[in-house]
Scaffold this active site. Structure first.
Site, PDB file in Angstrom:
ATOM      1  N   LYS A 121       0.896  -1.257  -0.016  1.00 57.24           N
ATOM      2  CA  LYS A 121       0.045  -0.181   0.022  1.00 57.24           C
ATOM      3  C   LYS A 121       1.155   1.369   0.058  1.00 57.24           C
ATOM      4  CE  LYS A 121      -2.185   0.385   3.715  1.00 57.24           C
ATOM      5  NZ  LYS A 121      -2.964  -0.072   4.734  1.00 57.24           N
TER       6      LYS A 121
ATOM      7  N   THR B  67       4.012   1.507  -0.921  1.00 54.94           N
ATOM      8  CA  THR B  67       4.806   1.498  -2.095  1.00 54.94           C
ATOM      9  C   THR B  67       3.762   2.247  -3.033  1.00 54.94           C
ATOM     10  OG1 THR B  67       4.439  -0.945  -1.933  1.00 54.94           O
ATOM     11  CG2 THR B  67       6.597   0.120  -2.375  1.00 54.94           C
TER      12      THR B  67
ATOM     13  N   ARG C 164       2.095   8.620   7.010  1.00 51.39           N
ATOM     14  CA  ARG C 164       2.405   8.357   8.294  1.00 51.39           C
ATOM     15  C   ARG C 164       3.771   8.431   8.534  1.00 51.39           C
ATOM     16  NH1 ARG C 164      -0.907   3.299   9.411  1.00 51.39           N
ATOM     17  NH2 ARG C 164      -0.511   3.061   7.171  1.00 51.39           N
TER      18      ARG C 164
ATOM     19  N   LYS D 243       9.904  -6.145  11.509  1.00 49.39           N
ATOM     20  CA  LYS D 243       9.525  -5.810  10.195  1.00 49.39           C
ATOM     21  C   LYS D 243      10.461  -4.894   9.428  1.00 49.39           C
ATOM     22  CE  LYS D 243       6.539  -1.734  10.908  1.00 49.39           C
ATOM     23  NZ  LYS D 243       6.878  -1.010   9.861  1.00 49.39           N
TER      24      LYS D 243
ATOM     25  N   ALA E   9      -3.481   1.953  13.778  1.00 47.22           N
ATOM     26  CA  ALA E   9      -4.789   2.091  12.966  1.00 47.22           C
ATOM     27  C   ALA E   9      -5.734   0.878  13.750  1.00 47.22           C
ATOM     28  CB  ALA E   9      -4.535   1.201  11.844  1.00 47.22           C
TER      29      ALA E   9
ATOM     30  N   PHE F 204      -4.225  -0.631   7.630  1.00 42.04           N
ATOM     31  CA  PHE F 204      -4.703  -1.871   7.159  1.00 42.04           C
ATOM     32  C   PHE F 204      -5.650  -1.988   6.077  1.00 42.04           C
ATOM     33  CE2 PHE F 204      -4.823  -2.217  12.274  1.00 42.04           C
ATOM     34  CZ  PHE F 204      -3.449  -2.689  12.299  1.00 42.04           C
TER      35      PHE F 204
ATOM     36  N   PHE G  66       3.905  -8.598  -9.126  1.00 45.59           N
ATOM     37  CA  PHE G  66       4.999  -9.367  -8.595  1.00 45.59           C
ATOM     38  C   PHE G  66       5.344 -10.146  -9.982  1.00 45.59           C
ATOM     39  CE2 PHE G  66       5.550  -9.498  -4.225  1.00 45.59           C
ATOM     40  CZ  PHE G  66       4.397  -8.470  -3.716  1.00 45.59           C
TER      41      PHE G  66
ATOM     42  N   TRP H 259       7.164  -0.628  -8.266  1.00 45.29           N
ATOM     43  CA  TRP H 259       8.160  -1.269  -7.230  1.00 45.29           C
ATOM     44  C   TRP H 259       9.628  -1.274  -8.177  1.00 45.29           C
ATOM     45  CZ3 TRP H 259      11.031  -5.827  -7.403  1.00 45.29           C
ATOM     46  CH2 TRP H 259      11.826  -6.053  -6.092  1.00 45.29           C
TER      47      TRP H 259
END
Lengths: 557, 557
Positions: free
Chosen positions: B71, B73, B94, B105, B273, B301, B381, B410
């Site tokens: 999201k 990216t 954010r 992460k 969130a 989310f 992808f 990406w």
């Protein structure tokens, strides 16, 4: 006379690039934080390492009293005075701690016409150094409990975890806690607690490291606790030091600001002067010495604690050679040392003043024991009389063989310290300085502490129970015997009794506890009560602090 | 393809003044933090308030799966794509939280050729906003215990103090504690604990306030606990809000950075969130709308939580009117929603994909319920097949009446989102948007929550025990009935059961607790477990993070 905050607001600050230019710092080396603050990347200064060092002047003081001495103002004033008489000067100060700003005292950036600015930012988050130190400290704490949670492969004895958490806040509720409550998924309950950030060993390390690699190595040496079979466990064993260094990567660059008169100042680092050594970072002091011919710096509390640690810890470890030391006193404070109460200080009292001079005399003599030539600065108050000034001057000249100079920087800025500046230059360039620490590295820890007690405090000796004596032996046995000793005792007296003003002697210094700060590189001798997390007063300053209708901060100073 | 960090390091960043110039921000409005970050003082932008607003584009997503959606990216990629097709664009994101960087992460600044930079600073201390929020939060906590310590004039019932402390750290040991132990001078022992900073109500307030005076007013409305006779006690009564605002004074200015392609981006604020609404600050979004023709922003989310709160809380309260919403999906994640396990995602599976499209369909239909036109972005992808892409496109066109666009940001940056950008512009300028929140302010709290459950989650209704139902009545009775409801439930499913992928319906939503965030201006409905202080994993990322021999940070991303 306008208030400190009115003076600070009326000041026309120069852009930080202009201040950097004056200090010989090229633009490429500046990382600005707003318009008037920058972190300085000394690696971007051409030929930085090969520059000759300037002269280092320490500003210290008599034993503090409620009357106030004005050590920071004198440091700033002397810096401005040296600038005025044409010396290329920098100032090196500690960063204020955020927590106490909301308690009693307000900010800590000087006062009157001797301030570093922008004072609001300096007193609040500034460049975030203390937040970075808080994060690095607490990351290690989280990794310790996490290590225990996931199996405790190192075999940590959770009853002896010595690494508390920190917060830059006056919060007595956090002094003593039980953590990891609430069930198995929250870990193993244990006694815990928080210190204020300035009491963190990470802060002491930050201020004694010579660069980032040295910082990381020191972080790795932190002893966070021990195993059931009493083997010490370090931060390096928890693999925490890489991430801690990453958190401190930008913070280690010294922060450049200016005085009201445009003298460049590094304000960087601020370890507690009790549990740690109480002076700004070695990185900032060394950078200032490369950039300026004169560097004026200060040490926490009176000279018995602040100057002694500055010399025996910071100068010893960083290879600094101070050229002179200024001992700050006020007529009012000397009269308190002579027995007057705070509400009787406004009237002339030559007898009390003469009695109080014993405190000044002891500090001046102590400075000489380090091979550093002293000079006395009398920070003038409007209630001072000419007779009082004359008495101090003649006492200093006749009994101590030092100059005592009346300073008016609070009311007049650098113009009020020109005489002091000229005399400091004469002293520093007189070739008199021959710095040496008070005791050698090889002396046993007990003897080091006893030497400080006898030579500096005028004590007859040390007292300690068997357990404390065994701890001295334990640390010697573990290979920490060559470290200097960082004394935590009351700053209000040469003795361990805060009510004993003047120059008490023949007392015994009680040693209650010995703590290892292996990363910082000293052993803390706790001689009396020591508070590592302050509380807020009944009516905290925070209740009065606010932003007014013009967007200006009120109540902070 | 190089790694994210290699791409970020290879990037030639433009000086932040050049980025500001591109965004129409004059130099006087910039407060730089280093060379590539600045806080923006919008009051220094001429005619700022009277500028027309640009178009607001929300990027949201299907229900998250372990396969990842991308999201952030996509938000960055779409921003760069809009810039490439000649639209004056800004991005509003954010700020990442520091704590999780040391856990599993790593950072949160996009990836591949769709990143905001400088990513290391953004992921670490950045401009110190979260530290300022932590300080403001904990100052209030200290003042609460201090109030009780000095006599408790307000009569606080210490068993019901609702204001915990916060730290920006993953530290499970702090979830549940007992504080004020160790004797009378440390206060009155009580149960206490810490949340991670992003879970602080101060963070939610920070992100919903329209300016500093509004922030202060909201801080004053925080309910920190109650008296023995159940009267709520606010932060204003503790006189804490002035000092809290002073701590947040600089933080409220939005942080300007850039994408790898030089699109200006505000990265500002970052509420959780779950317990909060999960999007960047209103101040940043509104400023971006004044400066740009297109503003791309994201919500936390999946769309059931993030977009719903974005619309019903942020847009409702800030008067924002989104022009379009992009729902991000990946072939891999849709196949997981269709029943595949994570290790089976690499091979083509049209049946699983078709089954999984039910999740996308529900989210797309939900977006329309707010009067906002949706479009689907398929984040490509390398394992995706042409047949899979065709299936999604035809399903979206034929069953949902929306476009689905394959995006390659990406691997290709803005060049990979040009088609999406063109279609977003067509959608936003098509006049289709007619935003309205899902429910009116005047509806009872229970009915608001039930409306969200039925309309958005596909649930049959709510279940709650008598105590929870009484709490709804209590908050209505106390005058909080007009607030929107902020749902805290699992993000992995439309239901409260995280294992139910796809588009479950007819389930009941269990309401366990109702919490008041009076300052933020919402009521939190807790529907399932909610974790407000994460822990570190067995082998935290912190163990691998370090500074390498070239002074570069390794292991953070």
């Amino acid at each position: 006379m306008p208030t400190d905050i009115e003076i600070a607001r009326a000041a026309r600050l120069k852009p930080i690039a202009a201040i950097a230019d004056r200090a010989g710092i090229p633009q490429e080396a500046l990382n600005p934080y707003g318009k008037f603050i920058a972190k300085v990347d000394t690696s971007a200064i051409p030929d930085f390492a090969s520059k000759p060092d300037g002269k280092l002047i320490l500003v210290t003081a008599i034993s503090p009293t409620p009357a106030g001495e004005g050590k920071t103002t004198t440091t700033v004033g002397l810096g401005d005075g040296l600038s005025r008489i044409g010396r290329n000067t920098m100032i090196a100060l500690r960063e204020p701690s955020l927590g106490p700003c909301f308690g009693v005292k307000g900010g800590a950036a000087g006062g009157g016409y001797a301030q570093v600015v922008p004072m609001e930012q300096i007193n609040l988050h500034f460049t975030g150094d203390f937040h970075a130190i808080t994060s690095a400290h607490n990351l290690l704490a989280a990794m310790i409990d996490n290590h225990v949670y996931w199996g405790n492969a190192l075999g940590l004895d959770t009853r002896y975890i010595a690494w508390r958490r920190v917060m830059d806040m006056n919060d007595r509720a956090l002094r003593s806690t039980v953590s990891s409550l609430g069930g198995a998924s929250n870990g193993f309950p244990r006694e815990d607690g928080f210190d204020i950030t300035v009491a963190s060993e990470v802060m002491a390390i930050f201020c004694l490291a010579k660069d980032l690699p040295d910082l990381e190595e020191r972080l790795g040496r932190i002893v966070i606790g021990r195993t059931r079979d009493k083997r010490p466990v370090t931060a390096a064993e928890l693999k925490a030091t890489g991430a801690m260094s990453v958190l401190l990567k930008d913070a280690v660059m010294p922060n450049l600001v200016q005085t009201l008169e445009g003298t460049p100042a590094f304000v960087h680092g601020g370890p507690f002067a009790n549990i740690a050594h109480g002076c700004n970072s070695v990185i900032a002091t060394r950078a200032a010495l490369k950039l300026a011919d004169y560097v004026v710096t200060e040490a926490g509390f009176g000279a018995d604690l602040g100057a002694e640690k500055f010399f025996d810890i910071k100068c010893r470890k960083a290879g600094l050679k101070p050229a002179a030391a200024v001992v700050v006193a006020t007529v009012r404070a000397l009269k308190m040392h002579g027995g007057l109460a705070k509400d009787s200080l406004a009237r002339e009292d030559l007898a009390a003043l003469e009695a109080g001079l014993a405190n000044l005399a002891r500090h001046v003599e102590n400075i000489r024991k380090f091979g550093v030539p002293p000079i006395v600065a009398i920070n003038n108050f409007t209630s001072d009389t000419a007779a009082e000034h004359d008495l101090i001057r003649s006492f200093c000249r006749n009994h101590l063989g030092v100059e005592a100079v009346i300073c008016r920087h609070w009311a007049e800025g650098g113009a009020g310290t020109e005489e002091l500046a000229n005399k400091v230059v004469a002293l520093a360039e007189g070739g008199e300085a021959d710095f040496a620490p008070l005791y050698p590295d090889v002396m046993p820890l007990w003897d080091k502490l006893e030497t400080v007690a006898r030579e500096i405090y005028g004590a007859a000796g040390l007292v300690a129970d068997a357990k404390v004596r065994a701890r001295f032996a334990e640390l010697e046995g573990a290979g920490h015997g060559a470290l200097p000793v960082c004394v935590a005792k009351t700053q209000y007296s040469f003795s361990a009794d805060p009510t004993l003003r003047g120059a008490p002697s023949g007392h015994m210094v009680p040693v209650r506890e010995l703590r290892l700060s292996a990363g910082a590189g000293f052993v803390v001798a706790i001689c009396g009560d020591i508070m590592t997390m302050p509380g807020l007063p009944r009516e905290p300053a925070a209740e009065r602090i606010h932003i007014d209708a013009n967007g200006q901060i009120e109540g902070l100073f």
